[in-house]
Every structure is written in C-alpha cells, then in structure tokens.
Write an enzyme that holds these catalytic residues in place. Structure first.
Site, PDB file in Angstrom:
ATOM      1  N   SER A  47      18.657 -22.000  -9.234  1.00 28.81           N
ATOM      2  CA  SER A  47      17.096 -21.675 -10.788  1.00 28.81           C
ATOM      3  C   SER A  47      18.942 -20.628 -11.511  1.00 28.81           C
ATOM      4  O   SER A  47      18.959 -19.338 -10.830  1.00 28.81           O
ATOM      5  CB  SER A  47      16.614 -21.103 -10.350  1.00 28.81           C
ATOM      6  OG  SER A  47      15.954 -20.789 -11.586  1.00 28.81           O
ATOM      7  N   GLU A  65      17.098 -18.105 -12.805  1.00 27.75           N
ATOM      8  CA  GLU A  65      16.177 -17.106 -12.755  1.00 27.75           C
ATOM      9  C   GLU A  65      17.241 -16.181 -12.055  1.00 27.75           C
ATOM     10  O   GLU A  65      17.351 -14.860 -12.023  1.00 27.75           O
ATOM     11  CB  GLU A  65      15.066 -17.564 -12.315  1.00 27.75           C
ATOM     12  CG  GLU A  65      13.876 -18.331 -12.895  1.00 27.75           C
ATOM     13  CD  GLU A  65      13.912 -16.808 -13.894  1.00 27.75           C
ATOM     14  OE1 GLU A  65      13.382 -15.570 -13.918  1.00 27.75           O
ATOM     15  OE2 GLU A  65      13.389 -17.769 -15.086  1.00 27.75           O
ATOM     16  N   TYR A 104      10.580 -15.558  -6.831  1.00 27.28           N
ATOM     17  CA  TYR A 104      11.158 -16.409  -6.673  1.00 27.28           C
ATOM     18  C   TYR A 104      12.402 -16.768  -6.558  1.00 27.28           C
ATOM     19  O   TYR A 104      13.784 -17.029  -6.320  1.00 27.28           O
ATOM     20  CB  TYR A 104      10.323 -17.232  -8.032  1.00 27.28           C
ATOM     21  CG  TYR A 104      10.739 -18.945  -8.576  1.00 27.28           C
ATOM     22  CD1 TYR A 104      11.118 -19.553  -8.339  1.00 27.28           C
ATOM     23  CD2 TYR A 104      11.825 -18.837  -9.739  1.00 27.28           C
ATOM     24  CE1 TYR A 104      11.599 -20.421  -8.516  1.00 27.28           C
ATOM     25  CE2 TYR A 104      13.204 -19.803 -10.125  1.00 27.28           C
ATOM     26  CZ  TYR A 104      12.130 -20.759  -9.258  1.00 27.28           C
ATOM     27  OH  TYR A 104      12.947 -22.036  -9.975  1.00 27.28           O
TER      28      TYR A 104
HETATM   29  P1  NAP Z   1       7.874 -28.406  -9.952  1.00 22.70           P
HETATM   30  O1  NAP Z   1       7.139 -29.631 -11.654  1.00 22.70           O
HETATM   31  O2  NAP Z   1       6.681 -27.052 -10.139  1.00 22.70           O
HETATM   32  O3  NAP Z   1       7.719 -29.075  -8.268  1.00 22.70           O
HETATM   33  C1  NAP Z   1       8.113 -28.737  -7.826  1.00 22.70           C
HETATM   34  C2  NAP Z   1       7.605 -29.948  -6.737  1.00 22.70           C
HETATM   35  O4  NAP Z   1       7.648 -29.151  -5.014  1.00 22.70           O
HETATM   36  C3  NAP Z   1       6.208 -30.741  -5.779  1.00 22.70           C
HETATM   37  O5  NAP Z   1       5.979 -31.239  -6.073  1.00 22.70           O
HETATM   38  C4  NAP Z   1       5.911 -30.065  -5.130  1.00 22.70           C
HETATM   39  O6  NAP Z   1       3.723 -30.682  -5.080  1.00 22.70           O
HETATM   40  C5  NAP Z   1       6.818 -29.272  -4.359  1.00 22.70           C
HETATM   41  N1  NAP Z   1       6.339 -28.560  -3.312  1.00 22.70           N
HETATM   42  C6  NAP Z   1       5.598 -27.153  -3.628  1.00 22.70           C
HETATM   43  N2  NAP Z   1       5.388 -26.136  -2.177  1.00 22.70           N
HETATM   44  C7  NAP Z   1       6.030 -27.276  -1.212  1.00 22.70           C
HETATM   45  C8  NAP Z   1       5.488 -27.097  -0.197  1.00 22.70           C
HETATM   46  N3  NAP Z   1       5.168 -26.029   0.360  1.00 22.70           N
HETATM   47  N4  NAP Z   1       6.662 -28.014   0.563  1.00 22.70           N
HETATM   48  C9  NAP Z   1       7.075 -29.647   0.174  1.00 22.70           C
HETATM   49  N5  NAP Z   1       7.210 -29.724  -1.335  1.00 22.70           N
HETATM   50  C10 NAP Z   1       6.493 -28.114  -2.249  1.00 22.70           C
HETATM   51  O7  NAP Z   1       9.496 -27.883 -10.582  1.00 22.70           O
HETATM   52  P2  NAP Z   1      10.333 -29.010 -11.176  1.00 22.70           P
HETATM   53  O8  NAP Z   1      10.079 -28.109 -12.447  1.00 22.70           O
HETATM   54  O9  NAP Z   1      10.279 -30.128 -10.639  1.00 22.70           O
HETATM   55  O10 NAP Z   1      11.271 -27.920 -10.575  1.00 22.70           O
HETATM   56  C11 NAP Z   1      12.119 -29.215  -9.066  1.00 22.70           C
HETATM   57  C12 NAP Z   1      12.703 -27.707  -8.753  1.00 22.70           C
HETATM   58  O11 NAP Z   1      14.386 -27.099  -9.092  1.00 22.70           O
HETATM   59  C13 NAP Z   1      12.122 -26.924  -7.476  1.00 22.70           C
HETATM   60  O12 NAP Z   1      12.861 -26.066  -6.557  1.00 22.70           O
HETATM   61  C14 NAP Z   1      12.350 -25.521  -9.165  1.00 22.70           C
HETATM   62  O13 NAP Z   1      12.464 -24.571  -8.441  1.00 22.70           O
HETATM   63  C15 NAP Z   1      13.762 -25.781  -9.301  1.00 22.70           C
HETATM   64  N6  NAP Z   1      14.201 -25.392 -10.502  1.00 22.70           N
HETATM   65  C16 NAP Z   1      12.925 -25.562 -12.044  1.00 22.70           C
HETATM   66  C17 NAP Z   1      13.666 -25.947 -13.209  1.00 22.70           C
HETATM   67  C18 NAP Z   1      13.227 -26.495 -14.392  1.00 22.70           C
HETATM   68  O14 NAP Z   1      13.360 -25.267 -15.511  1.00 22.70           O
HETATM   69  N7  NAP Z   1      12.046 -27.149 -14.127  1.00 22.70           N
HETATM   70  C19 NAP Z   1      14.998 -25.078 -13.493  1.00 22.70           C
HETATM   71  C20 NAP Z   1      16.099 -24.583 -12.091  1.00 22.70           C
HETATM   72  C21 NAP Z   1      15.230 -24.613 -10.792  1.00 22.70           C
HETATM   73  P3  NAP Z   1       2.488 -30.379  -5.642  1.00 22.70           P
HETATM   74  O15 NAP Z   1       3.255 -31.514  -6.666  1.00 22.70           O
HETATM   75  O16 NAP Z   1       1.364 -30.993  -4.208  1.00 22.70           O
HETATM   76  O17 NAP Z   1       2.500 -29.196  -5.919  1.00 22.70           O
HETATM   77  P1  GDP Z   2      10.610 -18.867 -15.956  1.00 21.32           P
HETATM   78  O1  GDP Z   2      12.223 -18.836 -17.197  1.00 21.32           O
HETATM   79  O2  GDP Z   2      11.224 -20.179 -14.951  1.00 21.32           O
HETATM   80  O3  GDP Z   2      10.106 -17.199 -16.268  1.00 21.32           O
HETATM   81  O4  GDP Z   2       9.868 -20.154 -17.498  1.00 21.32           O
HETATM   82  P2  GDP Z   2       8.352 -19.774 -17.993  1.00 21.32           P
HETATM   83  O5  GDP Z   2       7.868 -21.285 -18.552  1.00 21.32           O
HETATM   84  O6  GDP Z   2       7.386 -19.597 -17.409  1.00 21.32           O
HETATM   85  O7  GDP Z   2       8.611 -18.439 -18.558  1.00 21.32           O
HETATM   86  C1  GDP Z   2       9.148 -19.104 -19.632  1.00 21.32           C
HETATM   87  C2  GDP Z   2       9.639 -16.816 -20.440  1.00 21.32           C
HETATM   88  O8  GDP Z   2       7.868 -17.197 -21.466  1.00 21.32           O
HETATM   89  C3  GDP Z   2       9.824 -15.781 -19.871  1.00 21.32           C
HETATM   90  O9  GDP Z   2      10.320 -14.971 -20.319  1.00 21.32           O
HETATM   91  C4  GDP Z   2       7.979 -15.691 -20.018  1.00 21.32           C
HETATM   92  O10 GDP Z   2       7.851 -14.135 -19.714  1.00 21.32           O
HETATM   93  C5  GDP Z   2       7.676 -16.006 -21.454  1.00 21.32           C
HETATM   94  N1  GDP Z   2       6.349 -16.385 -21.529  1.00 21.32           N
HETATM   95  C6  GDP Z   2       5.943 -15.140 -22.923  1.00 21.32           C
HETATM   96  N2  GDP Z   2       5.026 -15.842 -22.456  1.00 21.32           N
HETATM   97  C7  GDP Z   2       4.231 -16.561 -21.457  1.00 21.32           C
HETATM   98  C8  GDP Z   2       3.343 -17.262 -20.924  1.00 21.32           C
HETATM   99  O11 GDP Z   2       2.002 -17.299 -21.355  1.00 21.32           O
HETATM  100  N3  GDP Z   2       3.246 -18.010 -19.432  1.00 21.32           N
HETATM  101  C9  GDP Z   2       4.902 -18.518 -19.246  1.00 21.32           C
HETATM  102  N4  GDP Z   2       4.736 -19.401 -17.875  1.00 21.32           N
HETATM  103  N5  GDP Z   2       5.604 -17.708 -19.255  1.00 21.32           N
HETATM  104  C10 GDP Z   2       5.259 -16.465 -20.584  1.00 21.32           C
END
Ligand code: NAP
Ligand code: GDP
Length: 352
Positions: A135, A137, A158
């Site tokens: 990520s 992050e 995280y």
């Molecule tokens: P998400 O929608 O939160 O999906 C997370 C998945 O992980 C879900 O299927 C969840 O299952 C599963 N999970 C949670 N805890 C688990 C455990 N203990 N054992 C096995 N599976 C578990 O996340 P996403 O947006 O699809 O992201 C996919 C991956 O990319 C994640 O690793 C995330 O951290 C990473 N990532 C995401 C972003 C983004 O912007 N979306 C950016 C960078 C990296 P349930 O459905 O049962 O909760």
């Molecule tokens: P992140 O970049 O993985 O933390 O993704 P998020 O969508 O959770 O947050 C993106 C940005 O939006 C972060 O800088 C948060 O602090 C900001 N933010 C502002 N208000 C909110 C809120 O109500 N919920 C979340 N999730 N983020 C917020």
C-alpha cells in the site's frame, strides 16, 4: 492447460474485480473465505455458480490468514499457478483501534502465507507466482511524488504491518529464489469500495442526502490528499506483475492527487447539492497520525508492464455517485412500502 489462481481476500473490493478479470481470461479461480455469522460474499455472488453446474470455475475454501495450517492445506489442495494475497484488515483508522489484530493478519498473515508457499514449492518442485498487496500508506510521511525508491515512513499500525509484509516478501524472493512481487498500490475505489473509506462514505451520503434519507455527513480531515484510481484498472496491474520474466516491485497510481475537500465538492456537485450545508467535522474521524499527501509516480509500471489507468478521478466519482444514488432510491422505495432498513453507514460507527 487452465491456469489456477488462489486469492486471499476474495470477498473484498479488489478480490471481486480480480476474480472477474481472471475468470474472463479463462482461469480457474479459488478463493479463501472467512466464516462469518452473516453472508459476506455480496461482491462475488454474481460470479459464483453451483459447483454441480458444468463449467463452474470459482471455488471457495474456508480459511483465515491467522491460521497457517489452513493456508498450507488450501495451497496443497489447489496447487495454484498464481497466488494473490489480498486479505487484510485494510482500514487505517481501524488499525489504531485494533493494532495487534492488524499486525497478526497483515504482517504475520503474509509471513504465514509465504512460509506455506516456500514449503509447497520446495516439496512439489512446482512454479508458483505470488502477489503481495502492498500500500501507498507505507510511504506515510515521505514527500510526494512517491516511487519504488522512496523510503517508507509508515504512520499507522496498518502501514507498519504492510511495510513488514513488504520486506518479508522481498526477503523470501531473495532467500529462496521465489517468484514474489510487491504491488505498491495507491488508493483505488469503486462502487464496491467498503462504506467506511472516505470516497464511498461521501458518495453514499450524497445519494442519501439527495433522496432526503439523511441530512448530515460527518467527516474528519478535509485537507488530506490522495491519488485515487479505479480498482478495476488496478487489478490488471497485479496480474501483469505476475506475467513478467522476473519478479519485481511496482508502484501503481494515476499520478494525480486531490484533497478530500475536492472529492466532496465533486460528489455533491454531481447531484446539484451544496456540500457546505451538509458536511460537518467530527473529531472521531481524525487519526492520531495522519498521512498528508500521497501522489504516485508509476512510470516503472507504465514502462515495464505497459500498464496505465483508464479511468480519471472525475469519471470515477461520477460512477460511484450514480451507483449510490440508485441504492438510495431503492432504499426510499422500500421505506415507502413499509420496510424499515437499518441505519446505514460509517457515521454511526465512529471508525469510518
Ligand atoms: P477490502 O475490501 O477491505 O477486502 C479485504 C479482504 O480481506 C476481504 O475479503 C476480507 O474478508 C479479507 N480479510 C480480512 N481479514 C482477513 C483474515 N483474517 N483472513 C483472511 N482474509 C481476511 O480491501 P481491498 O480494498 O479489496 O484491498 C485488497 C488488499 O489491497 C488489502 O490487502 C488492502 O490492504 C490492500 N490495498 C488496498 C488499497 C485500496 O485503496 N483499496 C490500496 C493499497 C493496498 P471479509 O470480506 O470477510 O471481511
Ligand atoms: P486511507 O488513505 O487508506 O486511509 O483511505 P481512507 O479512504 O480511509 O482515507 C483517506 C483520507 O480521507 C485520510 O487522510 C482520512 O483522514 C481522510 N478522511 C477524512 N474524513 C474521513 C472519514 O470520515 N472517513 C475516512 N475513512 N477517512 C476520512
């Protein structure tokens, strides 16, 4: 030969898009499913067919990244060509509330999966390619634009857990000569995004406010900047990484960033709403340490993978707003018919 892929986190946003993408390429897809007391397969229900139906190509296995034995068992059973480790406690704010669990799943869970991979490859002599979901992050406090050479400065449990997972993955690649890639993906969104992430929280609220189902949206820091892309574009980059001759790490991003304030303006503007009448600050949504600005430089992915994002920010937000307006209209229709839907959304949780 039909290729087999194993996806942890298949029920998540990215898991659903990646499953669609791989099925369309003719893969047999296997996913790991967490047992839950209510259904957690909404995002992939449209892809799942009864296993008795001929040609059904999606198989689910119970498992959890906290359980190394099951990871090994599923790997042995599926014998995948490619593993995509997407499973994670993926919410930054939640990671401050449950840091130990986040480390267990995101850092140690990856280590468990890599240990299972290492032994499986050694015993079977098979080639297995592994994608690790890193990520942006992890860059945390580092100044934008960030690329593969930018040092990590994690600012949350995280991010620290994902950084540990990243280095485990690099080490297993070097130590055991395994084909492992780290994708360093910047924020990516869609109508399938979890409702406590800011993009979806905003588009859900805009739709419900438009339909008169709620009046206020409570948010935290409006000045944070993120490089938001479309999840459907980003899963292609994951796959491309595993099709290369050599394993490597890649930043995946659009190269453009916007503030949360701009996100709100565009989303509300799309529905003809004045956001300033509806949005209020709630300190519960501020983070103990914030990541101020993320903007990715994905030139390596563009050059070596031939990847580029297809959807721009304004189109993405419009897509999400249109989807969530439709959801709000459905909710209104149900309410009119006398069905009371439970209060939805991040506003009531305090962690969204
Ligand atoms: P998400 O929608 O939160 O999906 C997370 C998945 O992980 C879900 O299927 C969840 O299952 C599963 N999970 C949670 N805890 C688990 C455990 N203990 N054992 C096995 N599976 C578990 O996340 P996403 O947006 O699809 O992201 C996919 C991956 O990319 C994640 O690793 C995330 O951290 C990473 N990532 C995401 C972003 C983004 O912007 N979306 C950016 C960078 C990296 P349930 O459905 O049962 O909760
Ligand atoms: P992140 O970049 O993985 O933390 O993704 P998020 O969508 O959770 O947050 C993106 C940005 O939006 C972060 O800088 C948060 O602090 C900001 N933010 C502002 N208000 C909110 C809120 O109500 N919920 C979340 N999730 N983020 C917020």
């Amino acid at each position: 030969m039909v290729k087999r892929a194993l996806i942890t986190g298949i029920t998540g946003q990215d898991g659903a898009y990646l499953t669609e993408f791989l099925l369309a390429k003719g893969y047999a897809v296997h996913g790991m499913l967490r047992r839950a007391s209510s259904f957690n397969t909404d995002r992939i229900d449209h892809l799942y067919h009864d296993p008795h139906v001929k040609g059904a190509n999606l198989t689910l296995h119970y498992g959890d990244l906290a359980d190394g034995t099951v990871l090994r068992r599923v790997l042995e059973k599926v014998e995948p060509d490619e593993v995509y480790n997407l499973g994670a406690q993926s919410h930054v704010k939640v990671s401050f509330e449950v840091p130990e669990y986040t480390a267990d799943v995101d850092a140690l869970g990856t280590l468990r999966a890599l240990e299972a991979l290492r032994d499986h490859v050694a015993h079977s002599g098979r080639q297995v390619r592994f994608y690790q979901a890193g990520s942006s992050e992890m860059f945390g406090g580092a100044k934008p634009p960030q690329n593969e050479k930018t040092p990590f400065e994690p600012r949350s449990p995280y991010a620290a857990s994902k950084a540990a997972a990243h280095w485990y993955a690099v080490n297993y690649r070097e130590a055991y000569n395994l084909f492992i890639c780290n994708g360093i993906l910047f924020n990516h969104e869609s109508p399938r995004r979890g409702e406590t992430f800011v993009s979806r929280k905003v588009t859900r609220a805009a739709g419900r406010i438009k339909e008169g189902l709620q009046d206020k949206l409570f948010l935290g820091n409006l000045e944070a900047r993120r490089d938001w892309g479309f999840a459907g574009d980003y899963v292609e980059a994951m796959w491309l990484m595993l099709q290369q001759v050599k394993p490597d790490d890649y930043v995946v991003a659009t190269g453009a960033s916007h503030s949360v304030r701009q996100l709100v303006e565009i989303a509300f503007g799309e529905l003809g709403l004045d956001w300033q009448k509806h949005v209020e600050l709630d300190a519960r949504y501020l983070r103990p340490t914030e990541v101020d600005a993320l903007e990715g430089d994905a030139s390596k992915a563009r050059k070596l993978l031939g990847w580029q994002p297809k959807m721009d920010f304004a189109t993405l937000i419009k897509l999400m707003v249109t989807h969530d307006l439709d959801l709000a209209q459905q909710e209104k229709t149900l309410r009119r018919a006398g069905y009371e839907s439970p209060a939805r959304g991040a506003a009531s949780t305090g962690v969204g």
